[in-house]
Every structure is written in structure tokens, then in C-alpha cells.
Scaffold this active site. Structure first.
Site, short mmCIF file in Angstrom:
data_model
loop_
_atom_site.label_atom_id
_atom_site.label_comp_id
_atom_site.label_asym_id
_atom_site.label_seq_id
_atom_site.Cartn_x
_atom_site.Cartn_y
_atom_site.Cartn_z
CD1 TRP A 13 0.82 -0.28 3.04
CD2 TRP A 13 -0.87 1.07 3.61
NE1 TRP A 13 1.04 0.14 4.32
CE2 TRP A 13 0.03 0.97 4.71
CE3 TRP A 13 -2.00 1.86 3.75
CZ2 TRP A 13 -0.18 1.65 5.91
CZ3 TRP A 13 -2.21 2.53 4.94
CH2 TRP A 13 -1.30 2.43 6.01
CG ASP A 14 4.78 0.82 1.67
OD1 ASP A 14 3.90 0.01 2.02
OD2 ASP A 14 5.86 0.94 2.26
CD GLU B 216 2.25 -4.30 8.94
OE1 GLU B 216 3.44 -4.49 9.30
OE2 GLU B 216 1.89 -4.26 7.75
CE LYS C 150 5.64 -2.09 11.85
NZ LYS C 150 5.55 -3.20 10.90
CD GLN C 151 2.25 1.15 10.00
OE1 GLN C 151 2.75 0.06 10.27
NE2 GLN C 151 2.24 1.65 8.79
C1 BGC Z 1 4.68 -1.39 7.65
C2 BGC Z 1 3.69 -1.48 6.51
C3 BGC Z 1 4.42 -1.27 5.21
C4 BGC Z 1 5.59 -2.22 5.06
C5 BGC Z 1 6.42 -1.93 3.83
C6 BGC Z 1 5.79 -2.40 7.41
O1 BGC Z 1 6.73 -2.32 8.44
O2 BGC Z 1 4.06 -1.65 8.88
O3 BGC Z 1 2.68 -0.51 6.68
O4 BGC Z 1 3.55 -1.44 4.15
O5 BGC Z 1 6.43 -2.10 6.18
O6 BGC Z 1 6.98 -0.66 3.88
#
Ligand code: BGC
Length: 738
Positions: free
Chosen positions: A341-342, A482, A594-595
């Protein structure tokens, strides 16, 4: 490091930062990218060239990965018999064993996409030479790779020997993807032809060394490769110039990549280095003409912004709509080149606004992979299109199910490929955002709508009706955070599904009104029957959106606040994530996030999500619980903080995001640029600090909330095909185009 606003400089030599700088100094042209490794190599170097779309699944590996192509860089020089080498091959922290490095400067020129390196080198004999290396993969003709070396005798009369070749023994950190390697030479051109083992892509690379002195081709029998060799003597203050021109094609481009590469080298040699450089720079200037964002009043931020935009531009495919940008762009082996999704929610928006043709290419990549998304839905018992969390060339799910082996010998189950299903709404969001900005009806009607609608079909079949609660729910999800896996009713996912279904219904109405043939075609092909559409409306009305009425805030997922509260800010200063500090098993039982998750929802939906007081409560709740364990997080916080008028937090998080790659504060930049963080930084400036948005009346507006010390931000965006130039200060002024 940033000494000017357009250049990243390394001065003096920093052997301890080689791999970090190797990533930062990556060059690229949207077709391929090559890390900033040295022409002469060094121990521990990770010379990597990755070509978009060339994936392979090696035996014994869990998933396919983007393949490291042959290395076009090698140029080895000896001065009076002393090999020019900056790093002792046995110890990267030492200066050369033979000879001495007297001076060094390396500069990545962002404006022109060129890497230059100057070295003052003393041979064992006492002769001193200045070596000036320059290189670029052409943006004008993406198959051409150009290098030039100038050698100037500063002291003594050195005997110089130059050997140039293509390194064909390349792996992905030890994993070999190439079989049937054949190299040869003809008419001064050396070449190599290789094929990937499982996927069967062919690659041809060819190269010629151009010198005023005769070049002979000798066979290096140990390495089984032809080497282009020339030698000459320089008088004091005399100089020589060598040019190495290479070309690359794959079977994704042409039927006979080797022939095409050889022909392209002849053509490049006939064109000459100076003209190749000129044409390359001219293309870069065109890019920057639309994509540069100028900040007055903050030099560090100015440089950082250009740096992140540069890295997005070198990764964005120009002439190919069947490939996309992986999480680490093309600048390193991290995440194996997989697309997350990045791309859609972080990297794409800056392109949608400033380079819409490139954004369209990236969306078409998803269109070409609808079949894979439909397979995934079917395999999981659903209808419609369910995009994979990690995607490669095939469009199938390529998230590994297991981690690499951990120190205790175990592997950890990775659930994102099963449960991080919000990718489907993320793609729909990016498509509609692209359409709103560009007004590209043709794309929407022919391609975009099918993706938005078929992913809506997926959600319609995915939600679960809970009669006892008279509501729809979605179980077993992973939201952006996550750390909390397989939870029920992620507020991010549930709310975005409501947004998605609403947008799909509006889209279908619009098609019926403006493109009835397309509406008909899609209605039939996707079976958008009245019962299905009625169900979408019902889901919109009755989806469970976890919300705490007493506190007037969203709940990330039910049960979230029952877990242990950890005051994340108290763990400062730290370099590790709080998850790493507490350990995986404990942290998943806590409220550490996490984010950006609810905060991400606020960035995407803004006021549409909730009244202002709820947004503020959400911020006050989730910000202190977030440990930014993902690089995607700080920029989204900067954007949302700016939106809420929290200027100090906004600038802190912006600085944090802007430093992720430049300062390597996560210590993993050697694996590649954080593409999403890069795109996020630009969004934080445009959507956060400048408050740029399309209002309900379809007008483009900006609401300045710049950091106190910024005087202004100027940028160009395309809005419905028209270039619009903004200078944002207090108050906002739209300036006419020059
Ligand atoms: C993040 C995801 C991201 C992936 C790739 C993961 O650590 O939590 O949101 O898509 O890294 O960058």
C-alpha cells in the site's frame, strides 16, 4: 551532509557510512536504478542494479524477488602498478593498503541525476593523480548507461592501466537467480546474456570502453568474462578521458535483448558522452519544472524535500504501465522489491499532483493485475477482486507466510498476506484521488472504475452480518498498526470500507449519467445487480464503527483500551521501537501502536470522518501510544498535526520523517530508501502545512499552516490538466505562471 539545496555531498570520505551512502546515492531513470557503489568496488559493497518487473522465485526461497542485474559499473585503474582502491579489501575501515587517498569528494546532483566523485590518489611510486568519475543512467533513453573517468597526472609521470567490464556474477545477497550466463565480445563491444531460472526473463547487457588509446579485449579466464583494457603514460599535468557506455534490455522490452543492447551501445558511442549527458539533464530539468517544491526559510527542509522527490522520480516507471514501485524503491534489496500500500497511499499522491502521467502508469499496474486479485478473492471464498498485500509481477499474493529463521531457530508466522485486507480500499482511494485531481475520465471509465467497483464487490461479500447486533462487522483484520494482528473490527478498515462502498455507488451513478456504455459493460461484467447495490447501501448504514461515545473518540478496535497502557514518550531517547524493547509477546498485549492507524484514517478522510473535537480527541489518544515502529508513521502524524493546528508536533514529526533516510535513524537504509516515508514527507508539506485540497465545489484551495520559521512554500500542481502555481504564505496567494 546537505551542503547545498540540490546536492548531497560526502566530504571527506566516510568509509563507515559506505552502505548508507550507497543507498542514498542511487541513480535511476524509472526503468532501472543502480546503487552508489564504487567503480573499483570494495569489500562489503552491495552493487545493485534493479530493473523494474524482473522478478524471479529462486529454489528454496519462500517468495519471488526483484533480481539484481549484472553490474555495469566496474572500471579498475592502476597507477604505476598500484591498484586504485579506497578501501582495503580486508577491512572496510582502513585506507588503502597500497597508495594513499589524499583527497575525496562525492556529490549526487539531484537536479541533473548525476553522480560525481573526485579522488586525489598517490600511488606507491609517489605519482599523484586526480580521478574524476561521473555517471548516469540516461533519463532520455532509459536503456543507456553512461560513465566517464578523467585521469589527471598531478605529480609524476604515471603509467595508467584501465580495465572495464560487466560483472555478471551477481546475486541477491547470495541467492542466485541467473542461469545460462553467456558472455562474449565483438567489434570492441563486450556483452553478456543471462536468463532468470524460474521466471525465464532474458537480459542482455553490452558495453564499450572509448579511449584515445587503443582498447584491447582480453579474456579473464578465472572469471570467464571479457575485459576491455587500455594503457597509457601521462606526463605531469596531462590528462586522459575514458568513457564507458553500456546498454541494457530485457525480454520485457524486446524479443532479442542482447542484440538490442549491442545496437544501443553502438548508437550511444556514435552520439557521444557530451550529447548523452546534455539530453539526460534536459529531461531532468523537465521533471523538476513540475515537481520542485521551494521552501523559503528552512534550508535543511528544502534539501530534504528535494531528496525525497528525487528518489520517487528515479523509481517511477516512465514508459511502462505494467510495473510499480516497491517499498524500498529500486535502491536496495529490502522487502524484495514487493509492492505494498506504500505505493498507492504514500508514493503516488506526489506524482498524481506533479507528474500525472507517471501516477497513471502506477495505477495501470494494478489494473493489469485484476486477474490475480480475482483469483485471491475466489481462493478465499469471496467475490470480486481482493488485491494481494504484497505484489510482484504475477499479481498473486507474494507475502511470505513465514519470517526468516530467528536466532532461536524458529520462524514467525506472517499474517499480513491473509489479514491486511485494507489494501483493497487503499487502491480504490488512490484511483479516485487521481481522478479527482486529473479529471482523467478516459482512465476512470476504461480502467479505474473496474478496479474500484470490483474491490467493492469483494467487500460486499467479505463483511459479516451480525443479526444479534443488527450490524455488519469484519473479523480477522490487520489495520495499519501491524502490532495487533487478526483483530475484529479495525476501525480503519471498517470506516474505509464504508467510504469505499459510498464512493463506488457514486461512481456508478456518474458512469450511468456520463458514460452509459461503460456503466452497462461493468454492470454486466461485475454483476452489479440491484440486490448487490442495495446491500452496499445497507452496509454503509449498518457497518460497525467502533466509537467511544463517552470520550467522543474512535476506538482502534474493540478491546484496545482493555490492554495495558504503556506511556510511549517516556521511553525516549531510544533508537529501537518500543515493541523491540518490550519484546513481541508482551507488546502485543499492550496499547503500543506501530504506526498511524486512526491517525491515518484522519489523514485520508479529514473532516469527513468526524467533527473537530473528535479528531482532536483521537489525536490526544493515539499520538502518545504510537512508537513509530514503521517509517510510514511520522509523516502522517505531521500532516494530521498540521491539520489540527498543532504546529510544534507537526514540525517535530516532519523533521523526524525527513531524516529517516538521510540520517539513517532506523539503521536499515542499507536495504533501500523508505519510499513511503519519502512520499509521506511531500504529502505532509502539501496537504498538511499548505492545507492543499479540492473543496466540495471542486475548487483547489490552500490553507496555510506553515511552521513558524518558514516564510513560504511554492509549488506547481496539475489540476484537471492545467498547471497551477502556488506560493503559500500567510495569507495564501496564487501567483500567475511565469
Ligand atoms: C509497515 C507497513 C508497510 C511495510 C512496507 C511495514 O513495516 O508496517 O505498513 O507497508 O512495512 O513498507
Amino acid at each position: 551532509m546537505p551542503r547545498e539545496h540540490w546536492t548531497l555531498e560526502e566530504f571527506p570520505f566516510h568509509p563507515e557510512r559506505l552502505l548508507h551512502l550507497e543507498t542514498l546515492m542511487t541513480l535511476g531513470n524509472g526503468y532501472l536504478a543502480t546503487r552508489g557503489s564504487f567503480e573499483e568496488g570494495y569489500a562489503g559493497s552491495m552493487p545493485t542494479t534493479m530493473v523494474h518487473g524482473i522478478f524471479d522465485h529462486a529454489p528454496g526461497m519462500l517468495v519471488p524477488e526483484l533480481v539484481n542485474a549484472p553490474n555495469w559499473l566496474p572500471i579498475h585503474i592502476t597507477v604505476d602498478g598500484t591498484p586504485f582502491q579506497l578501501v582495503n579489501p580486508n577491512d572496510v575501515s582502513l585506507t588503502p593498503k597500497e597508495g594513499a587517498l589524499l583527497g575525496y569528494r562525492r556529490v549526487l546532483h539531484l537536479k541533473q541525476g548525476v553522480l560525481r566523485r573526485e579522488c586525489l590518489f598517490r600511488a606507491e611510486s609517489g605519482s599523484i593523480v586526480r580521478l574524476v568519475f561521473e555517471r548516469f543512467p540516461s533519463l532520455h533513453d532509459v536503456h543507456v548507461l553512461a560513465q566517464r573517468v578523467q585521469i589527471i597526472a598531478v605529480d609524476g609521470e604515471p603509467e595508467i592501466v584501465v580495465e572495464a567490464f560487466i560483472e555478471q556474477q551477481v546475486t541477491n545477497a547470495g541467492v542466485n537467480h541467473w542461469t545460462a550466463v553467456q558472455s562474449g565480445s565483438e567489434n570492441q563491444v563486450v556483452s553478456v546474456q543471462m536468463k532468470t531460472g524460474q521466471s525465464g526473463y532474458s537480459l542482455g547487457m553490452a558495453s564499450q570502453l572509448v579511449s584515445q588509446t587503443p582498447v584491447e579485449i582480453v579474456m579473464d579466464s578465472a572469471q570467464q568474462r571479457p575485459v576491455m583494457r587500455t594503457s597509457f603514460k601521462l606526463n605531469r599535468e596531462e590528462s586522459a578521458e575514458l568513457v564507458k557506455l553500456s546498454a541494457i534490455y530485457t525480454s520485457r522490452d524486446v524479443e532479442h535483448p542482447l542484440n538490442a543492447a549491442v545496437a544501443k551501445v553502438y548508437e550511444a558511442v556514435a552520439t557521444g558522452y557530451a550529447k548523452l549527458l546534455h539530453d539526460h539533464q534536459a529531461e531532468w530539468f523537465k521533471y523538476w519544472d513540475s515537481s520542485d517544491i521551494v521552501i523559503e526559510g528552512d534550508e535543511t527542509s528544502q534539501f530534504a524535500l528535494r531528496f525525497v522527490m528525487y528518489h520517487i522520480l528515479i523509481a517511477a516507471p516512465r514508459h511502462d504501465d505494467d510495473v510499480s514501485i516497491g517499498a524500498k524503491t529500486l535502491s536496495g534489496l529490502g522487502y524484495k522489491g514487493h509492492v505494498f500500500w506504500d505505493t498507492e497511499l504514500f508514493i503516488l499522491p506526489p506524482l498524481t499532483l506533479t507528474q500525472p502521467a507517471l501516477a497513471r502508469n502506477l495505477l495501470m499496474y494494478r489494473y493489469h493485475r485484476l486477474a490475480g486479485a480475482r483469483n485471491k478473492a475466489k481462493a478465499n471464498g469471496f467475490e470480486g477482486a481482493m488485491y494481494p498485500w504484497e505484489s510482484t509481477d504475477t499479481g498473486e499474493e507474494t507475502t511470505p507466510q513465514w519470517s526468516d529463521v530467528q536466532p532461536d531457530g524458529s520462524r514467525i508466522r506472517i499474517w499480513t498476506g491473509d489479514s491486511e485486507q485494507h489494501i483493497c480500499t487503499d487502491i480504490a482511494y488512490a484511483i479516485l484521488q487521481y481522478w479527482r485531481w486529473t479529471g482523467d475520465d478516459a482512465f476512470l471509465q476504461q480502467h479505474g472504475a473496474e478496479m474500484v467497483l470490483d474491490t467493492a464487490v469483494f467487500w460486499g461479500s467479505r463483511v459479516e452480518w451480525k443479526a444479534e447486533h443488527n450490524r455488519y462487522e469484519i473479523s480477522q483484520q490487520i489495520g495499519p498498526d501491524e502490532y495487533h494482528e487478526n483483530i475484529d473490527n479495525s476501525v480503519f478498515t471498517n470506516r474505509m470500507v464504508v467510504w469505499h462502498l459510498g464512493a463506488a455507488l457514486k461512481l456508478l451513478d456518474r458512469l450511468k449519467a456520463h458514460a452509459p456504455a461503460d456503466a452497462d459493460r461493468l454492470t454486466r461484467a461485475l454483476d452489479l445487480n440491484p440486490a448487490r447495490l442495495a446491500k452496499w447501501n445497507d452496509i454503509i448504514a449498518k457497518m460497525y464503527i467502533p466509537f467511544d461515545e463517552a470520550e467522543r473518540r474512535h476506538i482502534q478496535f474493540p478491546g484496545f483500551f482493555d490492554m495495558e497502557f504503556i506511556p510511549v514518550p517516556h521511553y525516549q531517547p531510544r533508537t529501537a521501537s518500543v515493541q523491540a524493547i518490550l519484546g513481541h509477546a508482551r507488546s502485543i498485549q499492550t496499547q503500543v501502536i506501530k504506526q498511524a492507524d486512526v491517525v491515518m484514517l484522519m489523514a485520508l478522510l479529514g473532516d469527513e470522518l468526524a467533527p473537530h473535537d473528535v479528531l482532536v480527541n483521537n489525536w490526544n489518544t493515539y499520538y502518545p501510544r504510537t512508537d513509530h515502529g514503521s517509517s510510514l508513521s511520522p509523516a502522517m502524524h505531521a500532516w494530521v498535526a498540521a491539520m489540527l493546528g498543532l504546529n510544534e508536533e507537526a514540525y517535530d514529526e516532519f523533521e523526524h520523517a525527513a531524516a529517516i533516510d538521510l540520517q539513517d535513524n532506523k539503521g536499515n537504509v542499507r536495504d533501500g530508501i523508505h519510499g513511503a516515508a519519502s512520499g509521506g514527507v511531500i504529502q505532509a508539506v502539501l496537504f498538511g502545512f499548505c492545507g492543499l485540497k479540492i473543496d466540495d465545489a471542486g475548487q483547489l484551495t490552500a490553507t496555510p499552516r506553515l511552521p513558524a520559521h518558514w516564510k513560504s512554500v511554492s509549488f506547481t500542481v496539475y489540476y484537471r490538466g492545467r498547471r497551477r502555481h502556488f506560493t503559500v504564505r500567510n495569507p495564501v496567494v496564487e501567483t500567475p505562471l511565469a
